[in-house]
Enzyme design. Structure first.
Site, PDB file in Angstrom:
ATOM      1  N   LYS A  14      12.635   8.514  -0.121  1.00 59.91           N
ATOM      2  CA  LYS A  14      12.330   7.667  -1.249  1.00 59.91           C
ATOM      3  C   LYS A  14      11.396   8.430  -2.190  1.00 59.91           C
ATOM      4  O   LYS A  14      10.718   9.330  -1.711  1.00 59.91           O
ATOM      5  CB  LYS A  14      11.676   6.369  -0.777  1.00 59.91           C
ATOM      6  CG  LYS A  14      10.388   6.597   0.037  1.00 59.91           C
ATOM      7  CD  LYS A  14       9.361   5.573  -0.262  1.00 59.91           C
ATOM      8  CE  LYS A  14       8.421   5.998  -1.327  1.00 59.91           C
ATOM      9  NZ  LYS A  14       7.192   6.635  -0.865  1.00 59.91           N
TER      10      LYS A  14
ATOM     11  N   HIS B  49       8.588   0.100   0.875  1.00 62.29           N
ATOM     12  CA  HIS B  49       7.918  -0.329   2.108  1.00 62.29           C
ATOM     13  C   HIS B  49       7.588  -1.825   2.127  1.00 62.29           C
ATOM     14  O   HIS B  49       7.900  -2.527   3.087  1.00 62.29           O
ATOM     15  CB  HIS B  49       6.626   0.453   2.327  1.00 62.29           C
ATOM     16  CG  HIS B  49       6.783   1.946   2.311  1.00 62.29           C
ATOM     17  ND1 HIS B  49       7.902   2.571   2.807  1.00 62.29           N
ATOM     18  CD2 HIS B  49       5.981   2.936   1.864  1.00 62.29           C
ATOM     19  CE1 HIS B  49       7.761   3.884   2.665  1.00 62.29           C
ATOM     20  NE2 HIS B  49       6.611   4.124   2.089  1.00 62.29           N
TER      21      HIS B  49
ATOM     22  N   LYS C  36      -4.414   2.243  -3.218  1.00 62.24           N
ATOM     23  CA  LYS C  36      -5.099   3.437  -2.712  1.00 62.24           C
ATOM     24  C   LYS C  36      -6.588   3.273  -3.002  1.00 62.24           C
ATOM     25  O   LYS C  36      -6.981   2.495  -3.861  1.00 62.24           O
ATOM     26  CB  LYS C  36      -4.561   4.682  -3.418  1.00 62.24           C
ATOM     27  CG  LYS C  36      -3.092   4.916  -3.095  1.00 62.24           C
ATOM     28  CD  LYS C  36      -2.734   6.369  -3.085  1.00 62.24           C
ATOM     29  CE  LYS C  36      -1.263   6.580  -2.791  1.00 62.24           C
ATOM     30  NZ  LYS C  36      -0.941   6.673  -1.363  1.00 62.24           N
TER      31      LYS C  36
HETATM   32  C1  BG6 Z   1       4.495   7.035   1.480  1.00 61.17           C
HETATM   33  C2  BG6 Z   1       3.878   7.003   0.115  1.00 61.17           C
HETATM   34  O1  BG6 Z   1       5.825   6.618   1.420  1.00 61.17           O
HETATM   35  O2  BG6 Z   1       3.772   6.187   2.351  1.00 61.17           O
HETATM   36  C3  BG6 Z   1       2.429   7.421   0.192  1.00 61.17           C
HETATM   37  O3  BG6 Z   1       4.576   7.885  -0.744  1.00 61.17           O
HETATM   38  C4  BG6 Z   1       1.691   6.579   1.214  1.00 61.17           C
HETATM   39  O4  BG6 Z   1       1.800   7.303  -1.081  1.00 61.17           O
HETATM   40  C5  BG6 Z   1       2.435   6.562   2.545  1.00 61.17           C
HETATM   41  O5  BG6 Z   1       0.401   7.134   1.396  1.00 61.17           O
HETATM   42  C6  BG6 Z   1       1.804   5.587   3.506  1.00 61.17           C
HETATM   43  O6  BG6 Z   1       2.401   5.747   4.766  1.00 61.17           O
HETATM   44  P1  BG6 Z   1       1.622   5.388   6.088  1.00 61.17           P
HETATM   45  O7  BG6 Z   1       2.628   5.575   7.161  1.00 61.17           O
HETATM   46  O8  BG6 Z   1       0.461   6.322   6.173  1.00 61.17           O
HETATM   47  O9  BG6 Z   1       1.187   3.964   5.908  1.00 61.17           O
END
Ligand code: BG6
Length: 486
Positions: free
Chosen positions: A145, A237, A336
Site C-alpha cells: 500500500k 489499516h 503520529k
Molecule cells: C504503515 C504506515 O503502513 O504502518 C506507517 O505506512 C505506520 O506510517 C505503520 O507507521 C504502522 O504499523 P505498525 O505495525 O507499527 O502499527
C-alpha cells in the site's frame, strides 16, 4: 511445515521496508524451517551493489531488526547464502536481462515479485516482467500500500497490474491483517457464542478504533508528505479493522467469503457529503513538542516543508448503514507523535436498561470490550462487580484480562511472517481484493477533496499529545469520550 520452493524477488530490496520488515520476516521463517533448501531471495534495486555487498549489508541489518534472542548464527548464515542482488532499472531496460538470466532456469518454482516500491512503478514493473517472459502460472505479485493516491489512480494501477497478472495472483498487502491480534478478532467474534448475540445496535453503543503512534515521520518524509495519514493509515489499516469488527459471519473462512463480507461493510459506509466532511472529520498536524521527555521539532520542520498542509492526525465519525449497525457510530482516529503508542479497538456497550442498585444512577462505567493490538496484544472485558464488604452493595468497575504472551507463552510472529508465507502458499484470504481497495478509496475520496479545498489546513497539536482539541469535540458533542485506558 515448509512452503513450496520459491524465488522471492523484492523490487526495492535495499529499501526501508525490505530491510526493516521483509528480510527479517523471511529470516525468521527460514530459521523455523519454513523455506525449502532451493528457495532463493533476490533483491532487485538500484543501489550499485553486488551479491557480496548485498549479503554483507543484510547480515549487518538483520540483528538491528530481529530481537537478539531470535538470532541463531547458523540459521543466519543459511539465510544470507540464499540472497542475491541484481541491479535493475525498474522502468527501463537496464538489468532486466540479468534478472531473466537468474530466474529462467527455474520455471517451475513459485515466483514471488514483491513490489516494495512506489505505486507509480507497479504498472511498469509488471509490464517488464511480462515482456521478459517472467510471469508463470505459479507467479504472484505483491503490492504494498498505498495502491495509488486516489480512486482513479488506484484503478489505473489495478488495470496495469491486472493486464499482466490474474486477480488470483495479485496480493495487495495490508500488514494489519497479518497481526495476530487482528486475526484473533475474527476468532473471538466467530468461535465463541457469547459475543455474537450482543454484537449489534441493540447492545453496542459505539465503536472506537485508535491507532496512535508516538514516533514522527522519521526518514519517510518524502513519501509521507505526499500522502498524509488519511491515505497512509485510514484508507487501508483503519478501514480494514472496521470491516473485521462490522462484517457479517461468512459461511466459512475462505479467500472469497471473508473478502465478500468485508466489501459489503465498505459499501455500507455512509458516503461523506461536503457538509459531513466539515462536521465529521478532523485533520491535524503536529507542531513542536515533547516526545518521551525530549523536545522534538514540528512536522513541517521534520519534512523541511514549512507550509506543508499534510495531515499527521485524522479523526472521523463513520457510520455503517445496515441492519446490524444502524445508529452505532464508529469513531476512528490515528496520528503520529501522539502521547503514546497504542492501537486498540473499543466496543462500548449500552448501559443496563434499568439501574436497580441503590446509589447506582446509571453513571457507572459502561461495559467495554477492549481489543488491544499494540503494544501488548490482548483483550480486556470491563464489567461491574460488587465491592467486597458488609456495608451494602457498592459497584466497582473491574476487568477480565487476556494477555496473549502470558497465556500462550510464546512469541507472536510479526505480521509479515504470516503474510509472506501466505503469498508463497497462494492464499489471499488476508489480502485486499481489488474491489475492496477501490471501495475504500471511494469512501475516503470526498474527504481528500474537501480537505484539499478547505481554506484552513490541518489543526495543530503539540507533539506528544492526544491530538487536536477538535477531535475531542468530535466525540464529546455526542455525549461520549475517547477511551484513554483505565
Ligand atoms: C504503515 C504506515 O503502513 O504502518 C506507517 O505506512 C505506520 O506510517 C505503520 O507507521 C504502522 O504499523 P505498525 O505495525 O507499527 O502499527
Amino acid at each position: 511445515t515448509s512452503v513450496a520452493p520459491c524465488d522471492f524477488v523484492v523490487f526495492g530490496g535495499t529499501g526501508d521496508l525490505a530491510v526493516r520488515k521483509l528480510l527479517p520476516a523471511l529470516y525468521l521463517r527460514d530459521r523455523d524451517g519454513q523455506l525449502t533448501p532451493e528457495t532463493r531471495v533476490v533483491a532487485a534495486a538500484r543501489a550499485g551493489l553486488d551479491d557480496a555487498g548485498y549479503r554483507d549489508k543484510i547480515r549487518g541489518e538483520i540483528p538491528r531488526f530481529v530481537p537478539a534472542d531470535q538470532i541463531d548464527d547458523a540459521a543466519l548464515d543459511r539465510f544470507i547464502a540464499r540472497l542475491s542482488y541484481v541491479e535493475v532499472d525498474f522502468a527501463h531496460e537496464d538489468g532486466w536481462p540479468d534478472l531473466t538470466h537468474l530466474l529462467e532456469p527455474r520455471p517451475d518454482v513459485v515466483r514471488v515479485f514483491y513490489l516494495a516500491c512506489s505505486p507509480q512503478l507497479f504498472g511498469p514493473v509488471s509490464a517488464r516482467l511480462a515482456e521478459h517472459g517472467l510471469v508463470t502460472e505459479a507467479s504472484r505479485v505483491v503490492l504494498e500500500k498505498p495502491i495509488g493516491h486516489d480512486l482513479d489512480s488506484a484503478r489505473e494501477v489495478n488495470d496495469a497490474v491486472g493486464a499482466v497478472f490474474d486477480e488470483y495472483q495479485i496480493f495487495r498487502i495490508d500488514h494489519y491483517l497479518g497481526k495476530e491480534s487482528v486475526q484473533n478478532l475474527l476468532v473471538t467474534r466467530f468461535a465463541n457464542t457469547f459475543l455474537e448475540p450482543l454484537w449489534n445496535n441493540a447492545c453496542i453503543d459505539h465503536v472506537q478504533i485508535t491507532v496512535a503512534e508516538s514516533l514522527g515521520v522519521g526518514t519517510r518524509g518524502g513519501y509521507y508528505d505526499a500522502s498524509g495519514a488519511l491515505r497512509d493509515m485510514v484508507q487501508n489499516h483503519l478501514l480494514q479493522l472496521l470491516c473485521l469488527v462490522a462484517m457479517e459471519p461468512p459461511t466459512y473462512v475462505d479467500r472469497e467469503t471473508v473478502r465478500d463480507e468485508k466489501l459489503k461493510v465498505l459499501q455500507a459506509l455512509r458516503p461523506m457529503t461536503q457538509q459531513d466532511v466539515g462536521r465529521l472529520t478532523v485533520a491535524g498536524q503536529y507542531g513542536p513538542g515533547l516526545a518521551e521527555g525530549s523536545a522534538v521539532p514540528s512536522y513541517q520542520q521534520e519534512v523541511e516543508h514549512p507550509d506543508s498542509r499534510t495531515e499527521t492526525f485524522v479523526a472521523i465519525k463513520a457510520e455503517v448503514q445496515n441492519w446490524r449497525w444502524a445508529g452505532v457510530p464508529f469513531y476512528l482516529r490515528t496520528g503520529k507523535r501522539m502521547d503514546r503508542r497504542c492501537s486498540e479497538i473499543v466496543i462500548e456497550f449500552k448501559p443496563v436498561p434499568h439501574p436497580m442498585f441503590p446509589g447506582s444512577d446509571g453513571t457507572s462505567e459502561p461495559n467495554r470490550l477492549v481489543i488491544q493490538l499494540q503494544p501488548d496484544e490482548g483483550m480486556r472485558l470491563h464489567m461491574t462487580a460488587k465491592e467486597p464488604g458488609p456495608g451494602g452493595i457498592r459497584l466497582r468497575p473491574v476487568s477480565l484480562n487476556l494477555n496473549y504472551e502470558q497465556t500462550f507463552q510464546r512469541r507472536s510472529p510479526d505480521a509479515y511472517e504470516r503474510l509472506l508465507m501466505d503469498v508463497v502458499r497462494g492464499n489471499p484470504t488476508l489480502f485486499m481484493r481489488r474491489d475492496e481497495v477501490e471501495a475504500a478509496w471511494a469512501w475516503v475520496e470526498p474527504i481528500l477533496i474537501n480537505w484539499a479545498q478547505a481554506e484552513h489546513g490541518p489543526r495543530r497539536y503539540p507533539a506528544g499529545t492526544s491530538g487536536p482539541t477538535a477531535a475531542t469535540t468530535l466525540i464529546e458533542r455526542d455525549g461520549r469520550a475517547w477511551y484513554e485506558g483505565s
